[in-house]
Design an enzyme around this catalytic site. Structure first.
Site, mmCIF file in Angstrom:
data_model
loop_
_atom_site.group_PDB
_atom_site.id
_atom_site.type_symbol
_atom_site.label_atom_id
_atom_site.label_comp_id
_atom_site.label_asym_id
_atom_site.label_seq_id
_atom_site.Cartn_x
_atom_site.Cartn_y
_atom_site.Cartn_z
ATOM 1 N N LYS A 139 0.825 -1.201 0.000
ATOM 2 C CA LYS A 139 0.000 0.000 0.000
ATOM 3 C C LYS A 139 0.868 1.264 0.000
ATOM 4 C CE LYS A 139 -3.731 -2.334 2.505
ATOM 5 N NZ LYS A 139 -4.552 -2.299 3.728
ATOM 6 N N HIS A 177 -1.792 -5.669 1.518
ATOM 7 C CA HIS A 177 -3.067 -6.373 1.326
ATOM 8 C C HIS A 177 -2.729 -7.718 0.715
ATOM 9 C CE1 HIS A 177 -7.012 -7.499 -0.227
ATOM 10 N NE2 HIS A 177 -6.380 -7.808 -1.350
ATOM 11 N N ASN A 218 -1.668 -0.296 7.113
ATOM 12 C CA ASN A 218 -1.018 -1.523 7.560
ATOM 13 C C ASN A 218 -0.139 -2.187 6.501
ATOM 14 O OD1 ASN A 218 -3.027 -2.544 5.939
ATOM 15 N ND2 ASN A 218 -4.096 -3.643 7.557
ATOM 16 N N TYR A 262 -12.547 -2.538 -3.778
ATOM 17 C CA TYR A 262 -13.202 -2.406 -2.469
ATOM 18 C C TYR A 262 -14.726 -2.355 -2.563
ATOM 19 C CZ TYR A 262 -8.560 -1.512 -0.557
ATOM 20 O OH TYR A 262 -7.245 -1.627 -0.172
ATOM 21 N N GLU A 281 -9.554 -10.142 -7.731
ATOM 22 C CA GLU A 281 -8.611 -9.034 -7.552
ATOM 23 C C GLU A 281 -7.520 -9.035 -8.624
ATOM 24 O OE1 GLU A 281 -9.258 -8.830 -2.713
ATOM 25 O OE2 GLU A 281 -7.353 -9.597 -3.498
#
Length: 141
Positions: free
Chosen positions: A10, A120, A117, A50, A131
């Protein structure tokens, strides 16, 4: 059973120059890199990725965070790679992620609208296929 998964480093991981460390951990685990691309994700890609969270309070801050900088998109392949990478990534909350995991060793809690975080990883073979088709349409069968 050989499978593929989508891994995203990310924007916080890219900005903190952790992409190489994360890729190194994926390769050290024995997974093969099938595709790697540094890109600035569009809102269209992020809204598809998402989609299941649309309408939830964290959706817009999450999309804004993911638009905030480059993302390193990776397709990795190997035996039980989905389960293996999720274990390697650690718990979603970096504060409680176990030492030895990506989030446990490299992450921390920041006072932001959404948890930053670092990574993913797809959570199932179905999610991985969906995805990968979004981020790497050329790999879709």
């Amino acid at each position: 059973m050989t499978e593929r998964t989508l891994i995203l480093v990310k924007p916080d991981g890219v900005q903190r120059a952790l992409s190489g460390e994360i890729l190194s951990r994926v390769e050290a685990k024995g997974y093969r890199l099938v595709a790697v691309e540094l890109l600035h994700a569009s809102r269209e890609v992020l809204s598809r990725h998402y989609a299941e969270h649309e309408g939830k309070p964290f959706y817009e801050p999450l999309v804004e965070f993911m638009e905030s900088g480059p993302t390193l998109a990776i397709v990795a392949e190997g035996e039980r790679v989905i389960e293996g990478f999720r274990s390697l990534a650690g718990a979603t909350d970096p504060t409680t992620a176990a030492p030895g995991t990506i989030r446990g060793d490299l992450g921390r809690h920041w006072p932001t609208a959404v948890i930053q975080n670092l990574v993913h990883g797809s959570d199932s073979p179905e999610s991985a296929a969906r995805e990968i088709a979004i981020w790497f349409p050329e790999l879709s069968a």
